[in-house]
Enzyme design. Structure first.
Site, short mmCIF file in Angstrom:
data_model
loop_
_atom_site.label_atom_id
_atom_site.label_comp_id
_atom_site.label_asym_id
_atom_site.label_seq_id
_atom_site.Cartn_x
_atom_site.Cartn_y
_atom_site.Cartn_z
N HIS A 1 -9.41 35.47 32.06
CA HIS A 1 -10.48 35.48 30.84
C HIS A 1 -11.65 36.26 30.71
O HIS A 1 -12.17 36.61 29.59
CB HIS A 1 -9.60 34.02 29.95
CG HIS A 1 -10.50 33.63 29.30
ND1 HIS A 1 -9.79 34.45 27.81
CD2 HIS A 1 -10.81 33.20 28.28
CE1 HIS A 1 -10.20 34.38 26.63
NE2 HIS A 1 -11.08 33.65 26.98
N ARG B 1 -11.93 24.19 31.33
CA ARG B 1 -10.25 25.25 31.67
C ARG B 1 -10.23 25.49 32.83
O ARG B 1 -8.75 25.70 33.48
CB ARG B 1 -11.11 26.07 30.88
CG ARG B 1 -10.90 26.61 30.07
CD ARG B 1 -11.63 27.89 29.31
NE ARG B 1 -11.91 27.84 27.33
CZ ARG B 1 -11.50 28.49 27.11
NH1 ARG B 1 -12.24 30.05 27.68
NH2 ARG B 1 -11.86 28.82 25.94
N GLU C 1 -6.82 28.12 23.31
CA GLU C 1 -7.09 26.92 23.92
C GLU C 1 -7.16 26.49 22.10
O GLU C 1 -6.98 25.13 22.46
CB GLU C 1 -8.96 27.02 24.22
CG GLU C 1 -9.33 25.59 24.68
CD GLU C 1 -10.02 25.77 25.44
OE1 GLU C 1 -10.85 24.32 25.15
OE2 GLU C 1 -10.49 25.69 26.35
#
Length: 596
Positions: A367, A303, A272
């Protein structure tokens, strides 16, 4: 710590017995920080176990940064605003007490890491630098280039070695020894020698990672985050919580999987920090599409918002040939990229892509599991003496994790758990014969029978089959019919898992066969929770229930019922402190366009 030959101490077919006051399972940041806290408080009878080499933990793949309201650039920031951002990003199903535990500590934890030699990036004045990160109101993400996790773990390992904390590598824990109300130790095996290991421990700390790798496209390293920690705790009698909330990071590598050079990188994280340093997202038509979805926060929105936007662009035919979109940083100077994002620049350069000249292809990838083991304010489970911290625990992140909070959680709860354990530790305890006979001995027998088994089904086929099932039926977009189909298919994989062809105990296939058992537990919880939660909230998006329902501001808990069945129930969420509520009411929000 003492070690004795099991033939003298116990009838179980173990090759080695270990007696220790505190066993820490997992040698990443959470496990290391817990052990450090214990050592600094005078507890020297501690053993840290890792199933990989010393200093080789998944922490090293956390690249973007670690949050703490230092106020290096934005002095108006505070721990309370950090907590407010965390609750907002978690869509208010976080445990506010745990959130505040983390955010209050983090300025001190960052200074502590600095004192221990962490290689933080610096401002011109020599202060710890901080960058923008998605959905945060201020620049509070401290970092070390784009290798923050690696630098942080190095500092923690160095500190642990200074304190001479005992550590053992390449040992996999396969069973916790518990009667459902109290922990007595653990069982496992040495992955190099194949020796069976019995551990008597009065306290056990699970710092063994999460469960994002139960999906076929994920950012975890191979053979990690397969749900070891949550499944071990669940089987020992602890409850799981919020397992349906799985974060799909917006930017994993989208590659040509027929190209052998690129295929191993499929789904791997593009931090990120690339967007935090000004990276822009474009579809195949050249549109900067986040203007449609989030005109104020753009690429640095939460996100879940960015991941769904990318998924929609691809689904509507505006994606790349590799099923992604473009992430472009070419408007930045090459020297800037190499200074701020050195690992990313080097990775793509080795693959023939210059980030200063070309955009890279990205797509959402599994993730992080926001769920995990249900614990109290000190990280202890409902099983006395069993703690779970780091990504293994639930409660801090709610429905969607704020970027930069995962590393923060590891060190904050490492301290909290260490404090509580140090106040209570009282030797290894007694390993009852009843536990040995009813749990340890049968389990070692199961491990021996699993090795070199000639079954009908291939380990890799079942392992990847579960991962494919989860991506197809419990991915970014979910609905009731698909989730039920996933549960039905999972039952078939559970049957196949009882009849596998497996290699010797030191083989990869044996490790994966054990992992399959952990994955089945986590996958069932995700599917059941996602079906039960009839709303969309954060990372959990139901196409048949697209709105957030205020009545669902609740956590889902999972417990083992009679005859091994999984049972779930819900409970309401507590309210934050007045200081954090005030910060929420003030409505702080990132002005993304400061990056432009």
């Amino acid at each position: 710590m003492s070690q004795t030959d099991s033939t003298e101490e116990s009838p179980v077919p173990a090759d080695e017995r270990v007696d220790v006051s505190v066993l820490v399972i997992g040698a990443g940041a959470a496990g290391a920080r817990t052990a450090i806290e214990l050592a600094e408080r005078g507890v020297d009878d501690v053993l840290v176990l890792g199933k990989r080499g010393h200093g080789d933990a998944h922490t090293t793949w956390a690249r973007g940064g670690i949050n703490g309201a230092l106020g290096t650039h934005d002095p108006e920031d505070s721990w309370a605003i950090h907590a407010a951002d965390t609750l907002n990003e978690g869509h208010f199903v976080n445990d506010p007490d745990k959130v505040e535990t983390v955010t209050e500590q983090m300025p001190d934890r960052l200074r502590e890491l600095d004192e221990w030699g962490m290689d933080f990036s610096r401002t011109e004045d020599g202060e710890i630098d901080q960058r923008f990160f998605g959905a945060q109101s201020f620049r509070r993400t401290a970092f070390a280039g784009d290798h923050t996790g690696e630098s942080m773990l190095t500092a923690l390992v160095d500190r642990a070695q200074e304190l001479e904390i005992p550590y053992r590598e390449n040992v996999m824990i396969t069973k916790l020894l518990s009667d459902g109300s109290q922990i007595y130790g653990a069982a496992g095996y040495d992955m190099d020698s194949g020796d069976l290991v019995l551990i008597n421990a009065g306290t056990v700390v699970l710092a063994a990672g999460g469960y994002a790798a139960i999906y076929n496209r994920h950012t975890s390293r191979d053979d990690e985050n397969n749900a070891d920690g949550p499944a071990l705790a669940y089987e020992a009698g602890a409850e799981l919580m919020d397992m349906e909330f799985v974060q799909f990071h917006p930017t994993g590598m989208a590659v040509d999987e027929d190209d052998p050079e690129w295929e191993p990188w499929s789904g791997r994280l593009v931090t990120e920090a690339v967007r935090g340093e000004g990276g822009r997202l474009y579809n195949s038509d050249g549109e900067r599409f986040m203007e449609r979805y989030s005109p104020d926060q753009m690429e640095l929105d939460a996100r879940d918002v960015v991941a769904r936007a990318i998924a929609k662009e691809v689904a509507e035919g505006r994606g790349t040939d590799n099923g992604g979109v473009y992430l472009d940083l070419s408007h930045k100077d090459s020297a800037f990229i190499q200074e701020r994002l050195p690992r990313m620049y080097e990775r793509f350069a080795e693959l023939g892509v210059d980030m200063a000249e070309q955009a890279v292809e990205v797509a959402p990838t599994a993730h992080y599991g926001m769920g995990g083991v249900a614990v109290d304010s000190h990280g202890e489970t409902s099983v006395d003496g069993l703690f779970a911290i780091g990504e293994t625990m639930a409660g801090v992140h709610g429905a969607n994790r704020l970027g930069g909070n995962s590393l923060a959680e590891t060190v904050a709860f490492g301290v909290v758990a260490g404090e509580r354990i140090a106040d209570r530790v009282d030797g290894p305890g007694e390993l009852p014969d009843s536990i040995v006979g009813s749990i340890a001995e049968p389990h070692f027998g199961d491990l021996q029978r699993l090795a070199d088994r000639d079954g009908e089904y291939d380990v890799t086929a079942v392992f990847t089959g579960i991962q494919n099932l989860m991506w197809e039926h419990a991915g970014i977009l979910r609905d009731a019919d698909s989730l039920q189909t996933g549960l039905d298919k999972l039952a078939e994989f559970r049957r196949q898992a009882t009849d596998l062809t497996v290699g010797p105990i030191t083989s990869d296939s044996f490790e994966h066969a054990v992992d399959i058992g952990f994955m089945l537990t986590a996958a069932e919880a995700v599917l059941r929770g996602a079906r039960k939660r009839t709303e969309s909230r954060g990372a959990h998006h139901r196409t048949d229930y697209p709105e957030t329902d205020g009545d669902w501001r609740r956590n889902i808990y999972y417990e083992m019922a009679d005859v091994g069945r999984m049972r779930s129930y819900t409970d309401s969420v507590d309210s934050p402190s007045q200081e954090v509520q005030d910060a929420l009411d003030e409505g702080h929000e990132l002005d993304y366009h400061q990056l432009e």
